[in-house]
Write a protein that holds these residues in place. Structure first.
Motif, PDB file in Angstrom:
ATOM      1  N   ARG A 160       0.827  -1.211   0.000  1.00  0.00           N
ATOM      2  CA  ARG A 160       0.000   0.000   0.000  1.00  0.00           C
ATOM      3  C   ARG A 160       0.861   1.260   0.000  1.00  0.00           C
ATOM      4  O   ARG A 160       0.583   2.223  -0.720  1.00  0.00           O
ATOM      5  N   MET A 161       1.882   1.257   0.824  1.00  0.00           N
ATOM      6  CA  MET A 161       2.732   2.433   0.898  1.00  0.00           C
ATOM      7  C   MET A 161       3.466   2.666  -0.421  1.00  0.00           C
ATOM      8  O   MET A 161       3.577   3.804  -0.892  1.00  0.00           O
ATOM      9  N   LEU A 162       3.963   1.604  -1.037  1.00  0.00           N
ATOM     10  CA  LEU A 162       4.726   1.754  -2.269  1.00  0.00           C
ATOM     11  C   LEU A 162       3.842   2.136  -3.446  1.00  0.00           C
ATOM     12  O   LEU A 162       4.245   2.940  -4.300  1.00  0.00           O
ATOM     13  N   TYR A 163       2.620   1.580  -3.493  1.00  0.00           N
ATOM     14  CA  TYR A 163       1.776   1.795  -4.668  1.00  0.00           C
ATOM     15  C   TYR A 163       0.805   2.958  -4.491  1.00  0.00           C
ATOM     16  O   TYR A 163       0.627   3.769  -5.399  1.00  0.00           O
ATOM     17  N   PHE A 164       0.182   3.029  -3.313  1.00  0.00           N
ATOM     18  CA  PHE A 164      -0.838   4.056  -3.090  1.00  0.00           C
ATOM     19  C   PHE A 164      -0.328   5.239  -2.269  1.00  0.00           C
ATOM     20  O   PHE A 164      -0.990   6.276  -2.200  1.00  0.00           O
ATOM     21  N   GLY A 165       0.811   5.068  -1.602  1.00  0.00           N
ATOM     22  CA  GLY A 165       1.342   6.139  -0.774  1.00  0.00           C
ATOM     23  C   GLY A 165       0.615   6.308   0.543  1.00  0.00           C
ATOM     24  O   GLY A 165       0.715   7.365   1.182  1.00  0.00           O
ATOM     25  N   ASP A 166      -0.111   5.281   0.971  1.00  0.00           N
ATOM     26  CA  ASP A 166      -0.867   5.370   2.218  1.00  0.00           C
ATOM     27  C   ASP A 166      -1.016   3.952   2.780  1.00  0.00           C
ATOM     28  O   ASP A 166      -1.293   3.019   2.025  1.00  0.00           O
ATOM     29  N   PRO A 167      -0.862   3.771   4.089  1.00  0.00           N
ATOM     30  CA  PRO A 167      -0.952   2.415   4.651  1.00  0.00           C
ATOM     31  C   PRO A 167      -2.370   1.902   4.817  1.00  0.00           C
ATOM     32  O   PRO A 167      -2.574   0.704   5.060  1.00  0.00           O
ATOM     33  N   MET A 168      -3.368   2.777   4.693  1.00  0.00           N
ATOM     34  CA  MET A 168      -4.749   2.372   4.923  1.00  0.00           C
ATOM     35  C   MET A 168      -5.593   2.611   3.678  1.00  0.00           C
ATOM     36  O   MET A 168      -5.368   3.572   2.933  1.00  0.00           O
ATOM     37  N   PRO A 169      -6.608   1.754   3.444  1.00  0.00           N
ATOM     38  CA  PRO A 169      -7.489   1.947   2.284  1.00  0.00           C
ATOM     39  C   PRO A 169      -8.497   3.063   2.529  1.00  0.00           C
ATOM     40  O   PRO A 169      -8.758   3.453   3.676  1.00  0.00           O
ATOM     41  N   ASN A 170      -9.077   3.569   1.460  1.00  0.00           N
ATOM     42  CA  ASN A 170     -10.078   4.630   1.582  1.00  0.00           C
ATOM     43  C   ASN A 170     -11.239   4.267   2.500  1.00  0.00           C
ATOM     44  O   ASN A 170     -11.714   5.124   3.260  1.00  0.00           O
ATOM     45  N   PRO A 171     -11.786   3.024   2.443  1.00  0.00           N
ATOM     46  CA  PRO A 171     -12.915   2.711   3.322  1.00  0.00           C
ATOM     47  C   PRO A 171     -12.615   2.917   4.798  1.00  0.00           C
ATOM     48  O   PRO A 171     -13.517   3.238   5.576  1.00  0.00           O
ATOM     49  N   TYR A 172     -11.351   2.742   5.184  1.00  0.00           N
ATOM     50  CA  TYR A 172     -11.005   2.981   6.589  1.00  0.00           C
ATOM     51  C   TYR A 172     -11.250   4.443   6.955  1.00  0.00           C
ATOM     52  O   TYR A 172     -11.882   4.748   7.974  1.00  0.00           O
ATOM     53  N   TYR A 173     -10.754   5.352   6.122  1.00  0.00           N
ATOM     54  CA  TYR A 173     -10.923   6.770   6.426  1.00  0.00           C
ATOM     55  C   TYR A 173     -12.388   7.197   6.303  1.00  0.00           C
ATOM     56  O   TYR A 173     -12.873   8.036   7.075  1.00  0.00           O
ATOM     57  N   ALA A 174     -13.091   6.609   5.342  1.00  0.00           N
ATOM     58  CA  ALA A 174     -14.478   7.011   5.112  1.00  0.00           C
ATOM     59  C   ALA A 174     -15.411   6.545   6.214  1.00  0.00           C
ATOM     60  O   ALA A 174     -16.414   7.195   6.501  1.00  0.00           O
ATOM     61  N   LYS A 175     -15.095   5.412   6.858  1.00  0.00           N
ATOM     62  CA  LYS A 175     -16.036   4.803   7.791  1.00  0.00           C
ATOM     63  C   LYS A 175     -15.553   4.770   9.237  1.00  0.00           C
ATOM     64  O   LYS A 175     -16.367   4.607  10.139  1.00  0.00           O
ATOM     65  N   ALA A 176     -14.250   4.887   9.461  1.00  0.00           N
ATOM     66  CA  ALA A 176     -13.737   4.719  10.817  1.00  0.00           C
ATOM     67  C   ALA A 176     -14.121   5.858  11.744  1.00  0.00           C
ATOM     68  O   ALA A 176     -14.100   5.704  12.965  1.00  0.00           O
ATOM     69  N   SER A 177     -14.503   6.997  11.194  1.00  0.00           N
ATOM     70  CA  SER A 177     -14.839   8.137  12.052  1.00  0.00           C
ATOM     71  C   SER A 177     -16.044   7.864  12.925  1.00  0.00           C
ATOM     72  O   SER A 177     -16.228   8.473  13.965  1.00  0.00           O
ATOM     73  N   GLY A 192     -17.937  10.626 -15.629  1.00  0.00           N
ATOM     74  CA  GLY A 192     -16.937  10.925 -14.622  1.00  0.00           C
ATOM     75  C   GLY A 192     -17.562  11.029 -13.243  1.00  0.00           C
ATOM     76  O   GLY A 192     -18.745  11.351 -13.105  1.00  0.00           O
ATOM     77  N   LEU A 193     -16.774  10.777 -12.206  1.00  0.00           N
ATOM     78  CA  LEU A 193     -17.339  10.657 -10.866  1.00  0.00           C
ATOM     79  C   LEU A 193     -16.508  11.377  -9.820  1.00  0.00           C
ATOM     80  O   LEU A 193     -15.286  11.256  -9.787  1.00  0.00           O
ATOM     81  N   VAL A 194     -17.204  12.127  -8.961  1.00  0.00           N
ATOM     82  CA  VAL A 194     -16.669  12.591  -7.684  1.00  0.00           C
ATOM     83  C   VAL A 194     -17.442  11.821  -6.622  1.00  0.00           C
ATOM     84  O   VAL A 194     -18.644  12.019  -6.456  1.00  0.00           O
ATOM     85  N   ASP A 195     -16.771  10.941  -5.921  1.00  0.00           N
ATOM     86  CA  ASP A 195     -17.446  10.028  -4.999  1.00  0.00           C
ATOM     87  C   ASP A 195     -17.661  10.704  -3.651  1.00  0.00           C
ATOM     88  O   ASP A 195     -16.744  10.799  -2.832  1.00  0.00           O
ATOM     89  N   LEU A 196     -18.895  11.130  -3.402  1.00  0.00           N
ATOM     90  CA  LEU A 196     -19.214  11.784  -2.135  1.00  0.00           C
ATOM     91  C   LEU A 196     -19.234  10.791  -0.976  1.00  0.00           C
ATOM     92  O   LEU A 196     -19.304  11.209   0.179  1.00  0.00           O
ATOM     93  N   GLY A 197     -19.186   9.486  -1.282  1.00  0.00           N
ATOM     94  CA  GLY A 197     -19.044   8.481  -0.231  1.00  0.00           C
ATOM     95  C   GLY A 197     -17.596   8.252   0.166  1.00  0.00           C
ATOM     96  O   GLY A 197     -17.319   7.602   1.168  1.00  0.00           O
ATOM     97  N   GLY A 198     -16.670   8.761  -0.613  1.00  0.00           N
ATOM     98  CA  GLY A 198     -15.260   8.704  -0.270  1.00  0.00           C
ATOM     99  C   GLY A 198     -14.546   7.406  -0.566  1.00  0.00           C
ATOM    100  O   GLY A 198     -13.343   7.297  -0.334  1.00  0.00           O
ATOM    101  N   LEU A 199     -15.236   6.399  -1.108  1.00  0.00           N
ATOM    102  CA  LEU A 199     -14.585   5.103  -1.277  1.00  0.00           C
ATOM    103  C   LEU A 199     -13.562   5.099  -2.402  1.00  0.00           C
ATOM    104  O   LEU A 199     -12.565   4.372  -2.324  1.00  0.00           O
TER     105      LEU A 199
END
Length: 580
Positions: free
Chosen positions: A290-307, A474-481
């Motif tokens: 994840r860090m090498l390819y996406f530049g982040d250790p966590m996937p988008n669903p974590y940030y979108a839902k963990a709050s 084209g899409l702007v994902d307001l769900g953040g996924l």
């Protein structure tokens, strides 16, 4: 296991089961209208009644097998027929859901499609790499299907159903090995085939694969002398299947240490270390990727839902995640299995019991911490269905403390079958966010864009699956996924105002006041200044509490009516007829 003579009550119960089962197959409409919540054609629901009828036949057969059983238990041939009936019952219930995929599955489909077609892990070819799916193993599996020429949605449906059927078989084998009771086997099959398990096996998502791997850990511990390496391997696969698996790994490792301490007085760390080391290696490899390819250790669903998650919720048994668990057990009918745990004979020193309880505890810890899930039929509970059922039905070995086990199994099984019919019928009437609906919304905006001569149109919407997979607009994902910026700033109104109105500038904003829209960014002056209400009076699927078009995209066109104020300023765009 049950050797008493055929009593009149027993014969009457058997005839009632056979009669109801036959009626479900021959007169499904009459029974269905009396049992369930119908909205639509009765004929569209015959599959669930076929499953109901076959489930009753399986229960009747189990009653006969147990009454005629010898010291070694029922005959092998009868058990094979029983297993086939239970498996077919599950497949009939799944067939009832054959036309539905959850929209979130389309997000994984889109990544799988991109990987197979372009070699890049993106939700569409022109997007930057960002991890919007929840299961790496599921995404890779579907990418392989597409690379080999298969249809991704159909493969996801077929694989989910197949994994669910394999889990069912695993549970039947485990219960038979310990109980030697056909009724315990029948109750197990019927309890596994309740509505949450059926719905989410059929959804197109990875939950059936997750559930199967969880249950296979119990099978490995129950059947293998050197069980630890195999359980460790299964946990490693689970790390690649769901992001909450580290919690389960910790629970299993701690349980193994405690079991060793009780047995020998020592924690036996070298022997048990593989249970943590192998899954940890898989976790490190995934995080490094994840860090090498996406530049982040966590996937988008974590940030979108963990709050929405909260440790404090673990200590509130009257709300949050606890309420979600209790509601799921109640609505599915599985709450009836809870008392069976108290009928158990002492389990002794068995590794499968330790693995079962620790895996179940780890999964439930996550569900309660995450406060459940908003989707219908309790998605987060589904992977633990087999574990929960096993914890109850494995408590039915030959103990004399409850002489009426036969009646208990039969009554609970009938209630569970009836509950499944009702719950599946209700879910069919009001399914959670169908992939087909979101796909149609995307295509409708694409058609509107052609009418208005909008090139490369972009839609801001909180459902991303069908639109991402179809690539219709084209899409702007307001769900953040599939949008990391929105996922990380889901509640940051100031950021969202700048990001959406100044940077992304979508041509349309559509959906409900939830996810990113719940931040209130639509109250910004830029929204009222730059966007105009948009309506589709003849398209019910396009009804929405948030439907707007960018003001500078508006033009006169056939099928489009413009409402204006006294100053000639457009106040609403009404689509009376969509173009091709």
């Amino acid at each position: 296991m049950f050797t008493s003579k055929f009593s009149p009550v027993w014969l009457f119960a058997l005839l009632v089961l056979l009669g109801l089962g036959l009626a479900a197959l021959v007169l499904p409409a009459e029974l269905l209208t009396r049992m369930s919540h119908l909205e639509g054609a009765v004929a569209d629901r015959f599959w669930v009644m076929r499953g109901f009828g076959l489930g009753l036949f399986a229960l009747a057969l189990a009653m006969v097998l147990d009454r005629r059983a010898g010291p070694a238990g029922p005959a092998a041939g009868g058990l094979v027929v029983l297993s086939l009936l239970l498996g077919t019952t599950f497949l009939m219930f799944c067939q009832q859901m054959s036309g539905w995929w959850i929209d979130d599955s389309g997000i994984t489909f889109s990544y799988s499609r991109s990987l197979a077609e372009t070699g890049r892990v993106t939700f569409r070819p022109d997007a930057a790499p960002t991890e919007g799916y929840s299961s790496s193993l599921w995404m890779l599996t579907l990418a392989l299907v597409h690379f080999l020429g298969g249809d991704i949605p159909l493969a996801a449906k077929a694989l989910g159903t197949a994994f669910g059927a394999l889990l069912l078989l695993t549970c039947l084998v485990l219960v038979w090995r310990q109980t030697r009771s056909a009724l315990a086997v029948a109750l197990t099959g019927i309890a596994v085939s309740t509505s949450p398990f059926v719905v989410w096996s059929s959804s197109g998502q990875e939950h059936a694969l997750q559930a199967l791997l969880l249950t296979l850990t119990v099978l490995a511990a129950a059947t293998l002398q050197s069980w630890r390496p195999v359980v460790a391997l299964l946990l490693s696969l689970l790390v690649l299947t769901r992001p909450e698996t580290p919690i389960i790994v910790i629970a299993v490792f701690a349980g193994a240490l405690w079991r060793s301490r009780v047995r020998t007085g020592l924690f036996e760390l070298p022997a048990n270390l593989v249970l943590a080391a192998l899954p940890f290696a898989a976790f490190v490899a995934l995080m490094t990727w994840r860090m090498l390819y996406f530049g982040d250790p966590m996937p988008n669903p974590y940030y979108a839902k963990a709050s929405a998650s909260s440790v404090s919720g673990l200590f509130n048994p009257f709300g949050g995640g606890w309420q979600y668990v209790l509601a799921g057990l109640r609505d599915s009918g599985l709450i009836l299995l809870l008392p069976l745990a108290f009928l158990a004979a002492p389990q002794g020193d068995r590794p499968d019991r330790m693995v079962l309880l620790t895996v179940l505890a780890g999964h439930m810890f996550f569900v309660i911490w995450a406060k459940g899930d908003w989707m219908g039929e309790y998605r987060f509970l589904m992977p633990a269905t087999g574990l929960f059922v096993l914890a109850a039905t494995l408590s039915l070995p030959g103990t004399k403390r409850f002489p009426s086990r036969q009646g208990l199994c039969a009554v609970v099984s009938v209630i569970l079958l009836t509950s499944t019919v009702i719950q599946l019928d209700r879910f069919r009437a009001h399914p959670t966010t169908p992939l087909a609906v979101v796909s149609e919304i995307g295509w409708n905006f694409a058609r509107l864009s052609r009418q208005l001569d909008i090139e490369s149109p972009v839609l801001a919407h909180h459902d991303a699956g069908g639109i991402s997979y179809d690539r219709s607009i084209g899409l702007v994902d307001l769900g953040g996924l599939v949008d990391r910026n929105i996922a990380k700033h889901m509640q940051d109104r100031a950021f969202l105002e700048t990001y959406i109105f100044e940077e992304k500038k979508p041509d349309y904003i559509f959906g409900a006041i939830n996810f990113a829209a719940a931040s209130g960014f639509t109250d910004a002056p830029a929204f009222e200044r730059d966007y105009v209400p948009l309506s589709f009076p003849d398209l019910p699927i396009m009804e929405s509490s948030l439907s707007h078009i960018r003001r500078d995209r508006i033009r006169e066109a056939p099928g489009i009516r413009l409402e204006r104020d006294t100053d000639g300023r457009v106040t609403e765009v009404i689509v009376e007829q969509l173009g091709p």
